[in-house]
Write a protein that holds these residues in place. Structure first.
Motif, PDB file in Angstrom:
ATOM      1  N   THR A  96      -5.231   7.635 -10.929  1.00 24.22           N
ATOM      2  CA  THR A  96      -6.415   7.002 -10.351  1.00 24.22           C
ATOM      3  C   THR A  96      -7.345   6.410 -11.402  1.00 24.22           C
ATOM      4  O   THR A  96      -8.242   5.638 -11.062  1.00 24.22           O
ATOM      5  N   PHE A 126       0.895   1.447  -0.331  1.00 25.08           N
ATOM      6  CA  PHE A 126      -0.262   0.683   0.139  1.00 25.08           C
ATOM      7  C   PHE A 126       0.139  -0.659   0.745  1.00 25.08           C
ATOM      8  O   PHE A 126      -0.290  -1.023   1.848  1.00 25.08           O
ATOM      9  N   ASP A 184      -9.346  -3.468  -8.885  1.00 26.75           N
ATOM     10  CA  ASP A 184      -8.844  -2.863  -7.649  1.00 26.75           C
ATOM     11  C   ASP A 184      -9.638  -3.274  -6.422  1.00 26.75           C
ATOM     12  O   ASP A 184      -9.074  -3.448  -5.339  1.00 26.75           O
ATOM     13  N   SER A 231      -0.714   9.075  -7.758  1.00 28.14           N
ATOM     14  CA  SER A 231      -1.418   8.002  -8.465  1.00 28.14           C
ATOM     15  C   SER A 231      -2.019   8.453  -9.787  1.00 28.14           C
ATOM     16  O   SER A 231      -2.394   9.613  -9.960  1.00 28.14           O
ATOM     17  N   ASN A 264      -5.614   7.154  -2.052  1.00 26.79           N
ATOM     18  CA  ASN A 264      -5.111   6.964  -3.414  1.00 26.79           C
ATOM     19  C   ASN A 264      -5.229   8.280  -4.180  1.00 26.79           C
ATOM     20  O   ASN A 264      -6.001   8.406  -5.129  1.00 26.79           O
ATOM     21  N   ASP A 304     -10.488   6.340  -2.027  1.00 27.46           N
ATOM     22  CA  ASP A 304     -10.185   6.187  -3.446  1.00 27.46           C
ATOM     23  C   ASP A 304     -10.843   7.295  -4.264  1.00 27.46           C
ATOM     24  O   ASP A 304     -11.766   7.966  -3.805  1.00 27.46           O
ATOM     25  N   ASN A 309       1.314   2.892 -11.406  1.00 26.11           N
ATOM     26  CA  ASN A 309       0.977   3.084  -9.987  1.00 26.11           C
ATOM     27  C   ASN A 309       1.903   2.303  -9.051  1.00 26.11           C
ATOM     28  O   ASN A 309       1.525   1.997  -7.922  1.00 26.11           O
ATOM     29  N   PHE A 311       2.471   4.197  -5.596  1.00 23.86           N
ATOM     30  CA  PHE A 311       1.361   4.091  -4.652  1.00 23.86           C
ATOM     31  C   PHE A 311       1.204   2.664  -4.149  1.00 23.86           C
ATOM     32  O   PHE A 311       0.926   2.431  -2.966  1.00 23.86           O
ATOM     33  N   VAL A 325      -4.522  -0.045  -9.745  1.00 25.05           N
ATOM     34  CA  VAL A 325      -3.431   0.025  -8.780  1.00 25.05           C
ATOM     35  C   VAL A 325      -2.305  -0.932  -9.162  1.00 25.05           C
ATOM     36  O   VAL A 325      -1.127  -0.673  -8.892  1.00 25.05           O
TER      37      VAL A 325
END
Length: 243
Positions: free
Chosen positions: A24, A40, A76, A22, A11, A54, A33, A36, A28
């Motif tokens: 971060t 994923f 998350d 991302s 991530n 992460d 996001n 990403f 998510v």
């Protein structure tokens, strides 16, 4: 992938401009996001076992500054568990960030069980780690996280000078809460824990030139960094030599 292959999805934050996609500091599942999340979930559909690399810290900044979003940890971790993630590596090691000890503790607790109550865990931590100073430290935590969550735009792509909540009013209020916490702590160990929260605040003041007495601020920052070095055996990203 074959059954004996673990796929690890990273991530990576947008502050890594050549490859990161991302935000971060945001969940998510949030719209920022979307890109990403698709990467994923596409891997999750075909992977017999999935790990996540992460990031709970921001890199590429000109100076440390106070930021925090623990709500993202809870949403998350649950999201990852429901999507077949069985292990995580969390980059969370820059110990002069705001509430570093809390970040470390939450990561351990949530890796064991991502369905735990956020409020219950925060109560356990603040009472256990700050003792008599738990109330003003929780007030500072709430102030910082609320300010952070309301910040518009991309954190990954901002420098401290572009963060809108880093105002004299915010910094002064934070200092008053930490002053109160130090006075009520009644324990030198707890006082030193509180003083660690001064480091990103004082660093931000210097970076933004929001300083009333530069010499006094530098003295306090230097004293607190020396406390930090006494507690940590660290070379990255801060060492006595680099400081």
């Amino acid at each position: 992938p074959l059954d004996n292959v673990i796929v690890e999805v990273c991530n990576l934050g947008k502050e890594f401009t050549n490859s990161g996609i991302s935000e971060t500091m945001r969940a998510v599942t949030e719209p920022q996001n979307r890109e990403f999340r698709k990467v994923f979930t596409d891997w999750a559909k075909i992977s017999p076992e999935l790990f996540v690399w992460d990031y709970w810290v921001l890199y590429g900044k000109t100076a440390p500054f106070p930021y925090l979003n623990t709500k993202r940890y809870f949403t998350d971790m649950k999201f990852f568990e429901k999507n077949n993630v069985r292990g995580m590596l969390i980059e969370n090691e820059t110990a002069v960030e705001a509430f570093s000890a809390l970040r470390q503790w939450l990561s351990h607790r949530l890796l064991l069980d991502p369905d735990q109550s956020r409020e219950k865990l925060l109560d356990i931590f603040f009472n256990g780690y700050y003792g008599k100073a738990a109330k003003p430290m929780r007030e500072y935590f709430d102030l910082l996280e609320d300010s952070f969550e309301k910040e518009p735009g991309s954190f990954a792509e901002k420098q401290p000078s572009q963060v809108t909540y880093l105002t004299p009013e915010f910094l002064d209020k934070a200092d008053r809460l930490l002053d109160r916490a130090e006075k009520t702590a009644a324990d030198p160990t707890v006082v030193n824990r509180i003083r660690m929260e001064r480091i990103p605040l004082d660093s931000a003041r210097l970076e933004l030139n929001l300083v009333k007495d530069r010499g006094q601020l530098l003295k306090r920052l230097d004293e607190n960094m020396n406390i930090f070095f006494d507690q940590k055996n660290t070379k990255y990203p801060y060492s006595p030599e680099s400081w």
